[in-house]
Write a protein that holds these residues in place. Structure first.
Motif: not given
Lengths: 335, 389
Positions: A167-171, A181-190, A192-194, A329-335
């Motif tokens: 999810v982090a890589a998608g954002i 870097w995922t942990i550094m962006n952990a707050a955004n994971l929730w 960023s989108s529904a 997660a994979v599909v959402a990131t790919a899209i």
């Protein structure tokens, strides 16, 4: 060259002192005391009171007592393998924290989440070999149950723990599937989108159940069900060897919930490790303590599942939702 | 080729509080068969009874079991009273009944706590045992002792029940009743407890009768059998206990039935205190010799029907006292209930039978294949010669 030597020295110090061995020892003493106090409170008991202020040093006293005992082995058991394998496991799981922002000089590389999961797996491998090194019908049954449980809970844990980096890589593609870097962006994971929030919620629930299974917390403690198979994997062990086995399991009870907090519960939010390390560190510790207390209460309030019931639960409520979350997660990131 | 793995459960095992061995044959986790091996705790109590006087034997036989000691004393004492032609005062019968029902409550609480421990629910174990301590306290204020009541005496009881003690008993019973109802609800509604106990170790009505099972195990399989109703003793003919029966026949039914029985015991104690006749329950003189004869005495112990067969040739000692405890029937005859279940269910099923191992021990050795049947003499037993060759 000097910078390279300085980095190596720093990393060695981190592994030995903070957030490595010494810090982990202090955490084990505190968390074990906390666990025993919480479970005692539930059962109208007092828990440790005698050693140290409010009994806080009782786990240390117990650990030293086990270490001081005679090292007894039977004629049929492997003598060196349990020590070797549990030492490897302790080393590998302590190393995991070096990949997180808790470490002042963090290690990171693209896709290092795979390395972290590999290091976590060492605990499972070592505990199975640790049990099998001491042949006994109960040990064998315990190891059989442990491996059966891991067959469903480890893939669920891996699938769930892979969701936040994806999810982090998608954002933010610059996170590159690294734990740091995922942990550094952990707050955004929730936030960023529904879709991301939904995927994270499913993975968080599945990951929590999987974590209970991997740590063999009730109701999934059937590999060491003392009322059925004596003590499963630990039946033949006592003294320093038992202390070593416990050390690895207690380490797992610290590292896994800490990773869970940093990946699924917003990491150091509302603070950031980059801006205010001390505040971020305290927030992570507080969140960890909340999750750890919840696990301790679940362990105290639940009876034990039968092995088949536990595995069925894991398939239904851990591995299936974790896989669904991973796919989404994979599909959402790919899209 | 080995078809199964044999796993010894016992004689020392965390799930067992007394020494017994269940040799469990496993196919994976599924139980193929169980051999129940006793003989680790034999104490020669029956023989000891023959060597001692009628009065001393009250204390000896009550020590067969630490938990249900008052019912052992009751069964022995009522048999001896019949032999001697002594009728205890009605007030003494009421006091005996109160003590026996207190014993039933704490016995049922204990085994439900042990069941919680067997399925890993240590907190519930602690909570039940904490409340059970209140019942033990009541036993102490009524009889003078917390564990061994030792209140029975030939022709009455050793001490009267004072009004203020009776009042305190009633007060504490209100608390106990609320707790019993709460624990029953926990066993009825807790998802995991139901998952572990429901449908496990199922015994049909026919099987229970065929294998001579007794007590809560029999009643949980739908057979309304209770000595307190079928053959009333002490004050039970006046107090009229209700027989609790369930029809599921599984481990959960056996445990829930015990909670209901404990609640019924609370009612019986209340009724006994309310309707207790006046008079002196303590005998002024104790008869110390019996005439020739034999007597068959039975009571409903917490674990089921307890039987004493007492033979007298006249004089200050019994010639023979044969004890048949409920655990002997329920444990030794119940090997069939484990088959097809899983290893994790073995402690659950055994606990649901409420095993009392010291009650179960015998030294009659039977070898069905060779047709051998041999009693081990007391002296041989004391020398450790307990094997048949």
């Amino acid at each position: 060259m000097d910078a390279w030597i300085s980095n190596v020295v720093t990393l060695v110090l981190e592994a030995l002192v903070f957030p490595g061995f010494m810090f982990m020892m202090a955490m084990i003493i505190f968390t074990q005391w906390w666990w025993r106090k919480a479970s005692a409170r539930m059962a109208y008991r007092r828990g440790p009171t005698r050693t140290g202020p409010a009994g806080t040093l009782q786990p240390l006293a117990d650990f030293l007592k086990l270490l001081a005992k005679e090292d007894i082995t039977n004629g049929l058991m492997l003598r060196r393998l349990p020590i070797l394998i549990t030492s490897f496991a302790a080393g590998s799981i302590i190393t995991v924290l070096l990949f997180t922002p808790l470490s002042p000089l963090a290690l990171w590389s693209p896709f290092d989440i795979v390395i972290v999961l590999y290091l976590l797996l060492w605990v499972a491998v070592s505990m199975a070999l640790y049990g099998l090194s001491a042949p006994n019908p109960y040990t064998n049954l315990g190891v059989g149950r442990y491996l059966a449980l891991l067959t469903v809970s480890e893939p669920a844990l891996f699938a769930a723990f892979l969701v936040p980096p994806i999810v982090a890589a998608g954002i933010n593609p610059s996170t590159q599937y690294s734990l740091y870097w995922t942990i550094m962006n952990a707050a955004n994971l929730w936030t960023s989108s529904a879709v991301n929030a939904t995927v994270m919620a499913i993975a968080a629930i599945a990951g929590f159940f999987a974590m209970l299974g991997v740590m063999t917390v009730k109701p999934f403690d059937f590999p060491e069900a003392e009322g059925e198979i004596y003590w499963g994997m630990f039946t033949e062990y006592g003294g320093p060897r038992l202390a070593l086995g416990f050390f690895v399991l207690f380490l797992e009870k610290i590292i896994l919930p800490m990773l869970y907090v940093m990946l699924f519960l917003g990491g150091a939010a509302p603070f950031s490790f980059a801006d205010n390390y001390v505040a971020a560190f305290i927030i992570v510790l507080m969140k960890y303590l909340a999750v750890y207390t919840l696990i301790a209460l679940i362990d105290t309030m639940m009876p034990r599942y039968r092995p088949d019931q536990g595995i069925r639960f894991m398939i239904k409520y851990a591995i299936t939702p974790a896989t669904i979350a991973l796919i989404f997660a994979v599909v959402a990131t790919a899209i | 080729m080995v078809k199964y793995v044999e796993v010894p459960v016992g004689p020392q095992h965390p799930a067992l509080h007394e020494p017994i061995m269940l040799r469990v044959r496993l196919d994976g986790e599924v139980v193929e068969g169980v051999d129940i091996v006793t003989g680790y705790n034999h104490r020669g109590v029956e023989k000891l009874g023959e060597k001692n006087s009628w009065v001393r034997d009250i204390y000896i036989f009550s020590r067969i079991c630490g938990i249900c000691n008052a019912v052992h004393a009751q069964t022995y004492t009522q048999g001896v009273e019949k032999l001697m032609g002594v009728e205890p005062p009605l007030r003494a019968k009421y006091i005996r009944t109160i003590v026996m029902e207190l014993e039933r409550i704490h016995s049922h609480m204990l085994i439900n706590a042990v069941m919680a421990e067997a399925i890993g629910f240590d907190t519930l174990f602690m909570l039940i045992m904490r409340d059970r301590e209140r019942v033990m306290h009541l036993k102490e204020i009524v009889t003078g002792q917390r564990v061994h009541a030792d209140i029975h005496m030939i022709g009455g009881v050793k001490r009267d029940l004072r009004p203020e003690t009776a009042e305190k008993v009633l007060r504490v019973l209100d608390y106990i009743e609320a707790r019993l109802r709460y624990y029953k609800k926990v066993f009825e509604e807790d998802y995991t407890i139901r998952k572990r106990l429901e449908g496990v170790g199922k015994i049909s009505k026919q099987e229970a009768l065929k294998h001579s099972l007794v007590g809560p195990v029999l009643r949980a399989s739908g057979v309304p059998s209770d000595v307190r109703v079928d053959d009333p003793y002490s004050a039970y003919d006046e107090l009229k206990p209700n027989i609790v029966v369930r029809h599921e026949g599984d481990s959960l039914a056996r445990m829930l039935l015990r909670w209901d029985e404990a609640l019924e015991s609370v009612r019986l104690i209340r009724d006994a205190i309310k309707n207790m006749p006046k008079g002196n329950p303590v005998p002024k003189a104790i008869k110390r010799a019996a005439g020739k004869g034999e007597v068959f005495s039975r009571v409903e112990a917490p674990r089921g029907e307890l039987i004493y067969h007492i033979v007298s040739t006249g004089g200050p000692k019994p010639y023979r006292v044969k004890v048949r405890t409920p655990s002997f029937n329920n444990i030794v005859n119940s090997g069939f209930a484990y088959i097809g279940e899983r290893l994790a269910d073995v402690p659950v099923i055994l606990t649901s039978f409420d095993p009392c191992i010291s009650c179960t021990e015998r030294v009659l050795v039977v070898d069905e294949k060779r047709g051998l049947r041999k009693w081990v003499p007391f002296m041989a037993l004391s020398r450790g010669e307990i094997r048949v060759t």
